[in-house]
Design an enzyme around this catalytic site. Structure first.
Site, PDB file in Angstrom:
ATOM      1  N   GLU A 110       2.776  79.170  55.487  1.00  0.00           N
ATOM      2  CA  GLU A 110       2.240  78.019  56.210  1.00  0.00           C
ATOM      3  C   GLU A 110       3.310  76.963  56.427  1.00  0.00           C
ATOM      4  O   GLU A 110       3.802  76.361  55.471  1.00  0.00           O
ATOM      5  CB  GLU A 110       1.077  77.382  55.454  1.00  0.00           C
ATOM      6  CG  GLU A 110       0.519  76.160  56.194  1.00  0.00           C
ATOM      7  CD  GLU A 110      -0.479  75.368  55.372  1.00  0.00           C
ATOM      8  OE1 GLU A 110      -1.104  74.462  55.949  1.00  0.00           O
ATOM      9  OE2 GLU A 110      -0.620  75.641  54.159  1.00  0.00           O
ATOM     10  N   GLU A 157      -9.346  72.344  56.215  1.00  0.00           N
ATOM     11  CA  GLU A 157      -8.520  71.634  55.237  1.00  0.00           C
ATOM     12  C   GLU A 157      -8.391  70.166  55.651  1.00  0.00           C
ATOM     13  O   GLU A 157      -7.333  69.707  56.069  1.00  0.00           O
ATOM     14  CB  GLU A 157      -7.149  72.292  55.100  1.00  0.00           C
ATOM     15  CG  GLU A 157      -6.428  71.820  53.850  1.00  0.00           C
ATOM     16  CD  GLU A 157      -5.124  72.542  53.622  1.00  0.00           C
ATOM     17  OE1 GLU A 157      -5.009  73.224  52.600  1.00  0.00           O
ATOM     18  OE2 GLU A 157      -4.218  72.420  54.461  1.00  0.00           O
TER      19      GLU A 157
END
Length: 280
Positions: free
Chosen positions: A153, A252
């Site tokens: 990520e 998130e």
């Protein structure tokens, strides 16, 4: 460890799969600061008796470090690209794989780590990339055997973490290409991508072949997708659907007024797909 509310692009909400008691415990524990960047290593099994079954559908395990190092917050961002700590990376990977097998969690987020304090990014990038590639090749062999996907990520360096090594989808895709393993994929967080590069439509299309997981939050506040901000999430969700994305979408974000109050956007999404009727 991060728990996700999951939005499947083929509507299949998790709520019916989770008992009301367990769901309430999950919702009460879904605290961004606690679970995304916690330094604890206390398993969460005690919070939900059905947690392993839930996690099989809805979470990633962050491969950071085996245990917190006192006074060294850099470990909270991983060890993957940190030279000289390959042995610790392997220990962390072994622990992450152990948890994934017990919890039937199919993905591990392999965190790269930070640029050393006082160092210039351009001066250490080559060594850190070489370290990352070596660690990822080691990890890929193990993950392939265990049928687990490793995720990279990129985290923006403009707002969230100026020292994080992996900052753009372009950088991550280039590293994935050098490693050359189908067991490794891109974890594309729309929040970070927008901050670093924008151009979300073309970036999603460009990197779609290597995307293994998608996350999102509104920009710049990092709150719910229907909060004020730069991004048009109904369009982005529709774009993912049009590309036949069949994976999970991790929410998130930091709820502005609590998890439950912030789920109006999700109910609207379900209604638009015929999952909920007007009386639900």
């Amino acid at each position: 460890m991060t728990l996700y509310y999951v939005l499947s692009t083929i509507p299949s909400p998790l709520d019916p799969l989770i008992g009301s008691e367990d769901r309430e415990k999950m919702e009460a524990s879904l605290n961004y600061a606690e679970h995304c960047f916690s330094r604890t290593r206390t398993p969460l099994e005690s919070k939900c008796k059905n947690l392993p079954g839930t996690l099989e559908h809805s979470c990633n395990w962050d491969c950071k470090n085996k245990a917190p190092h006192a006074g060294n917050q850099d470990d909270d961002r991983g060890l993957g690209a940190v030279p000289g700590r390959q042995h610790e990376f392997r220990e962390a990977l072994a622990l992450a794989v152990k948890y994934c097998k017990v919890l039937k969690c199919p993905r591990i987020h392999i965190m790269a780590g930070r640029i050393p304090l006082g160092a210039k990014r351009e001066e250490v990038s080559a060594e850190m990339e070489a370290t990352f590639i070596g660690n990822l090749r080691y990890a890929a062999d193990i993950l392939a055997q265990e049928k687990i996907t490793g995720l990279l990520e990129p985290i923006n360096s403009r707002i969230t973490d100026p020292r994080y090594f992996l900052t753009t989808p372009e950088q991550a895709a280039a590293i994935l290409k050098k490693v050359g393993s189908p067991s490794l994929k891109l974890q594309l967080d729309i929040f970070h991508c927008q901050i670093m590069d924008g151009n979300l439509t073309q970036n999603l299309e460009k990197y779609f072949p290597v995307i293994g997981h998608v996350q999102f939050a509104q920009v710049p506040g990092r709150h719910e997708p229907d909060s004020p901000g730069e991004l048009n999430f109904p369009y982005l969700f529709q774009l993912l659907e049009s590309m036949s994305y069949s994976g999970f979408v991790g929410c998130e974000y930091k709820p502005k007024e609590g998890t439950l109050k912030g789920l109006g956007w999700l109910h609207s999404y379900w209604k638009s797909h015929g999952v909920l009727d007007s009386g639900s």
